[in-house]
Design a protein around this motif. Structure first.
Motif, PDB file in Angstrom:
ATOM      1  N   VAL A   1      -6.535 -10.855  -5.473  1.00  0.00           N
ATOM      2  CA  VAL A   1      -5.306 -10.075  -5.505  1.00  0.00           C
ATOM      3  C   VAL A   1      -4.617 -10.326  -6.837  1.00  0.00           C
ATOM      4  O   VAL A   1      -4.579 -11.442  -7.334  1.00  0.00           O
ATOM      5  N   ASP A   2      -4.090  -9.278  -7.424  1.00  0.00           N
ATOM      6  CA  ASP A   2      -3.352  -9.384  -8.676  1.00  0.00           C
ATOM      7  C   ASP A   2      -2.021 -10.064  -8.369  1.00  0.00           C
ATOM      8  O   ASP A   2      -1.155  -9.474  -7.736  1.00  0.00           O
ATOM      9  N   ASP A   3      -1.856 -11.310  -8.823  1.00  0.00           N
ATOM     10  CA  ASP A   3      -0.633 -12.035  -8.505  1.00  0.00           C
ATOM     11  C   ASP A   3       0.550 -11.573  -9.346  1.00  0.00           C
ATOM     12  O   ASP A   3       1.656 -12.052  -9.193  1.00  0.00           O
ATOM     13  N   ARG A   4       0.324 -10.606 -10.199  1.00  0.00           N
ATOM     14  CA  ARG A   4       1.403 -10.051 -11.004  1.00  0.00           C
ATOM     15  C   ARG A   4       1.772  -8.656 -10.506  1.00  0.00           C
ATOM     16  O   ARG A   4       2.302  -7.839 -11.243  1.00  0.00           O
ATOM     17  N   ALA A   5       1.438  -8.388  -9.236  1.00  0.00           N
ATOM     18  CA  ALA A   5       1.730  -7.084  -8.638  1.00  0.00           C
ATOM     19  C   ALA A   5       2.245  -7.270  -7.221  1.00  0.00           C
ATOM     20  O   ALA A   5       1.881  -8.213  -6.532  1.00  0.00           O
ATOM     21  N   ASP A   6       3.088  -6.347  -6.809  1.00  0.00           N
ATOM     22  CA  ASP A   6       3.622  -6.358  -5.447  1.00  0.00           C
ATOM     23  C   ASP A   6       3.822  -4.899  -5.045  1.00  0.00           C
ATOM     24  O   ASP A   6       4.254  -4.084  -5.873  1.00  0.00           O
ATOM     25  N   GLY A   7       3.497  -4.559  -3.810  1.00  0.00           N
ATOM     26  CA  GLY A   7       3.691  -3.173  -3.415  1.00  0.00           C
ATOM     27  C   GLY A   7       3.292  -2.879  -1.986  1.00  0.00           C
ATOM     28  O   GLY A   7       2.762  -3.731  -1.279  1.00  0.00           O
ATOM     29  N   ARG A   8       3.572  -1.640  -1.590  1.00  0.00           N
ATOM     30  CA  ARG A   8       3.247  -1.131  -0.247  1.00  0.00           C
ATOM     31  C   ARG A   8       2.525   0.195  -0.378  1.00  0.00           C
ATOM     32  O   ARG A   8       2.814   0.988  -1.263  1.00  0.00           O
ATOM     33  N   PHE A   9       1.624   0.425   0.560  1.00  0.00           N
ATOM     34  CA  PHE A   9       0.861   1.665   0.619  1.00  0.00           C
ATOM     35  C   PHE A   9       0.903   2.146   2.056  1.00  0.00           C
ATOM     36  O   PHE A   9       0.385   1.471   2.946  1.00  0.00           O
ATOM     37  N   LEU A  10       1.542   3.269   2.297  1.00  0.00           N
ATOM     38  CA  LEU A  10       1.675   3.814   3.637  1.00  0.00           C
ATOM     39  C   LEU A  10       0.851   5.088   3.743  1.00  0.00           C
ATOM     40  O   LEU A  10       0.816   5.898   2.805  1.00  0.00           O
ATOM     41  N   LEU A  11       0.207   5.270   4.882  1.00  0.00           N
ATOM     42  CA  LEU A  11      -0.646   6.438   5.105  1.00  0.00           C
ATOM     43  C   LEU A  11      -0.040   7.322   6.191  1.00  0.00           C
ATOM     44  O   LEU A  11       0.462   6.819   7.193  1.00  0.00           O
ATOM     45  N   HIS A  12      -0.122   8.623   5.984  1.00  0.00           N
ATOM     46  CA  HIS A  12       0.373   9.580   6.979  1.00  0.00           C
ATOM     47  C   HIS A  12      -0.792  10.483   7.357  1.00  0.00           C
ATOM     48  O   HIS A  12      -1.190  11.374   6.590  1.00  0.00           O
ATOM     49  N   GLU A  13      -1.358  10.244   8.538  1.00  0.00           N
ATOM     50  CA  GLU A  13      -2.544  10.997   8.956  1.00  0.00           C
ATOM     51  C   GLU A  13      -2.243  12.473   9.136  1.00  0.00           C
ATOM     52  O   GLU A  13      -3.012  13.332   8.701  1.00  0.00           O
ATOM     53  N   GLY A  14      -1.129  12.801   9.764  1.00  0.00           N
ATOM     54  CA  GLY A  14      -0.787  14.193  10.032  1.00  0.00           C
ATOM     55  C   GLY A  14      -0.635  15.027   8.772  1.00  0.00           C
ATOM     56  O   GLY A  14      -1.033  16.186   8.723  1.00  0.00           O
ATOM     57  N   ARG A  15      -0.067  14.455   7.748  1.00  0.00           N
ATOM     58  CA  ARG A  15       0.150  15.152   6.476  1.00  0.00           C
ATOM     59  C   ARG A  15      -0.955  14.876   5.465  1.00  0.00           C
ATOM     60  O   ARG A  15      -1.015  15.512   4.422  1.00  0.00           O
ATOM     61  N   GLY A  16      -1.811  13.904   5.764  1.00  0.00           N
ATOM     62  CA  GLY A  16      -2.900  13.574   4.852  1.00  0.00           C
ATOM     63  C   GLY A  16      -2.411  13.018   3.530  1.00  0.00           C
ATOM     64  O   GLY A  16      -2.903  13.407   2.470  1.00  0.00           O
ATOM     65  N   LEU A  17      -1.421  12.118   3.586  1.00  0.00           N
ATOM     66  CA  LEU A  17      -0.800  11.594   2.371  1.00  0.00           C
ATOM     67  C   LEU A  17      -0.833  10.075   2.324  1.00  0.00           C
ATOM     68  O   LEU A  17      -0.908   9.409   3.358  1.00  0.00           O
ATOM     69  N   VAL A  18      -0.719   9.543   1.108  1.00  0.00           N
ATOM     70  CA  VAL A  18      -0.493   8.124   0.898  1.00  0.00           C
ATOM     71  C   VAL A  18       0.785   8.001   0.068  1.00  0.00           C
ATOM     72  O   VAL A  18       0.987   8.732  -0.891  1.00  0.00           O
ATOM     73  N   TRP A  19       1.670   7.110   0.527  1.00  0.00           N
ATOM     74  CA  TRP A  19       2.896   6.788  -0.208  1.00  0.00           C
ATOM     75  C   TRP A  19       2.663   5.428  -0.849  1.00  0.00           C
ATOM     76  O   TRP A  19       2.197   4.504  -0.187  1.00  0.00           O
ATOM     77  N   PHE A  20       2.955   5.305  -2.117  1.00  0.00           N
ATOM     78  CA  PHE A  20       2.792   4.028  -2.798  1.00  0.00           C
ATOM     79  C   PHE A  20       4.073   3.662  -3.523  1.00  0.00           C
ATOM     80  O   PHE A  20       4.800   4.520  -4.012  1.00  0.00           O
ATOM     81  N   ASP A  21       4.357   2.386  -3.527  1.00  0.00           N
ATOM     82  CA  ASP A  21       5.512   1.850  -4.243  1.00  0.00           C
ATOM     83  C   ASP A  21       5.111   0.456  -4.693  1.00  0.00           C
ATOM     84  O   ASP A  21       5.089  -0.481  -3.899  1.00  0.00           O
ATOM     85  N   ALA A  22       4.745   0.319  -5.962  1.00  0.00           N
ATOM     86  CA  ALA A  22       4.223  -0.942  -6.478  1.00  0.00           C
ATOM     87  C   ALA A  22       4.894  -1.287  -7.807  1.00  0.00           C
ATOM     88  O   ALA A  22       5.249  -0.394  -8.585  1.00  0.00           O
ATOM     89  N   VAL A  23       5.065  -2.580  -8.031  1.00  0.00           N
ATOM     90  CA  VAL A  23       5.638  -3.089  -9.281  1.00  0.00           C
ATOM     91  C   VAL A  23       4.634  -4.055  -9.889  1.00  0.00           C
ATOM     92  O   VAL A  23       4.125  -4.948  -9.205  1.00  0.00           O
ATOM     93  N   PHE A  24       4.357  -3.863 -11.174  1.00  0.00           N
ATOM     94  CA  PHE A  24       3.417  -4.700 -11.917  1.00  0.00           C
ATOM     95  C   PHE A  24       4.167  -5.432 -13.014  1.00  0.00           C
ATOM     96  O   PHE A  24       4.941  -4.813 -13.749  1.00  0.00           O
ATOM     97  N   LEU A  25       3.942  -6.721 -13.133  1.00  0.00           N
ATOM     98  CA  LEU A  25       4.582  -7.523 -14.178  1.00  0.00           C
ATOM     99  C   LEU A  25       3.630  -7.661 -15.351  1.00  0.00           C
ATOM    100  O   LEU A  25       2.488  -8.088 -15.198  1.00  0.00           O
ATOM    101  N   TYR A  26       4.111  -7.240 -16.511  1.00  0.00           N
ATOM    102  CA  TYR A  26       3.337  -7.381 -17.743  1.00  0.00           C
ATOM    103  C   TYR A  26       4.036  -8.406 -18.606  1.00  0.00           C
ATOM    104  O   TYR A  26       5.232  -8.304 -18.851  1.00  0.00           O
ATOM    105  N   GLY A  27       3.303  -9.399 -19.082  1.00  0.00           N
ATOM    106  CA  GLY A  27       3.956 -10.418 -19.898  1.00  0.00           C
ATOM    107  C   GLY A  27       3.137 -10.821 -21.069  1.00  0.00           C
ATOM    108  O   GLY A  27       2.084 -10.424 -21.360  1.00  0.00           O
TER     109      GLY A  27
END
Length: 188
Positions: free
Chosen positions: A162-188
Motif C-alpha cells: 500500500v502506498d503509505d503516502r496516499a489515503d482515500g475511499r472508493f465507492l461503487l454504485h451498482e445501479g448507476r455503474g459508477l465508482v466514486w473516488f476521493d484520494a489524497v497523495f502526498l508528494y515530498g
C-alpha cells in the motif's frame, strides 16, 4: 583619425548614457510591479475545472480497470486557488470524482471479497465539491470496502504494498455503474 587602440575615438556628442538607460529601465520595471503583484494574489480557478480525461486516473488507480464518462478534479489541497510558481515541499494532491468502470469489472469487484471482507452499504456521500454535484445522480446506494480501498491505493493485485503516502475511499454504485473516488497523495 588616429587610432592607437582598438577602440574608436569618441565624438564630442554624448548619447543618453548608461545612467539614463538604467533609470529608464528601472522605472519601467517598478511601474510593472504592482500589476505583477496583483497577478500573484489573484485566485486561480484551475482547481475547480472538471476534467474528463482518464489517463491520470488509469495511472493512479490501475485496479479500477478501463474507465469512461469521467468527471473529476485534481488539485493541490494546500495551494488550491493560489497562483504558485514553485510547488511546496510537501504537496498534497487530491483526486476526487466519478467515473464509469466496465460493467464486468464493476460486477466482479462487488462479488470479490478483498481480505475476506464483503462490500457493504456506505453512508450517503457527504460534501461533494460543487463542480462535481451535477455528475452524482445518487447520494445513496453506494457500496464500500476498506480492504478494496487499500488495494486500489496500492495500485496492484492482492498482496501489493500500500502506498503509505496516499489515503482515500472508493465507492461503487451498482445501479448507476459508477465508482466514486476521493484520494489524497502526498508528494515530498
Amino acid at each position: 583619425m588616429g587610432r592607437t587602440s582598438g577602440v574608436p575615438a569618441r565624438s564630442g556628442r554624448r548619447g543618453p548614457g548608461r545612467r539614463a538607460f538604467l533609470g529608464l529601465a528601472g522605472g519601467l520595471v517598478a511601474a510593472g510591479l504592482p500589476g505583477l503583484a496583483g497577478c500573484a494574489e489573484e485566485p486561480v480557478a484551475d482547481h475547480l475545472r472538471v476534467r474528463t480525461d482518464t489517463g491520470p486516473l488509469r495511472e493512479r488507480f490501475a485496479l479500477l480497470g478501463e474507465l469512461s464518462d469521467a468527471h473529476w478534479l485534481g488539485y493541490d489541497v494546500d495551494g488550491a486557488g493560489k497562483r504558485e510558481t514553485v510547488p511546496g515541499p510537501d504537496s498534497r494532491i487530491r483526486m476526487v470524482g466519478v467515473a464509469r468502470p466496465a460493467a464486468d469489472t464493476l460486477r466482479a469487484t462487488l462479488d470479490s471479497r478483498p481480505d475476506g471482507e464483503r462490500f457493504r452499504e456506505a453512508a450517503p456521500l457527504g460534501t461533494v465539491p460543487a463542480p462535481l454535484a451535477p455528475y452524482l445522480p445518487e447520494r445513496t446506494g453506494w457500496q464500500e470496502n476498506t480492504a478494496y480501498d487499500l488495494l486500489v491505493l496500492g495500485g496492484g493485485k492482492d498482496g501489493a504494498a500500500v502506498d503509505d503516502r496516499a489515503d482515500g475511499r472508493f465507492l461503487l454504485h451498482e445501479g448507476r455503474g459508477l465508482v466514486w473516488f476521493d484520494a489524497v497523495f502526498l508528494y515530498g
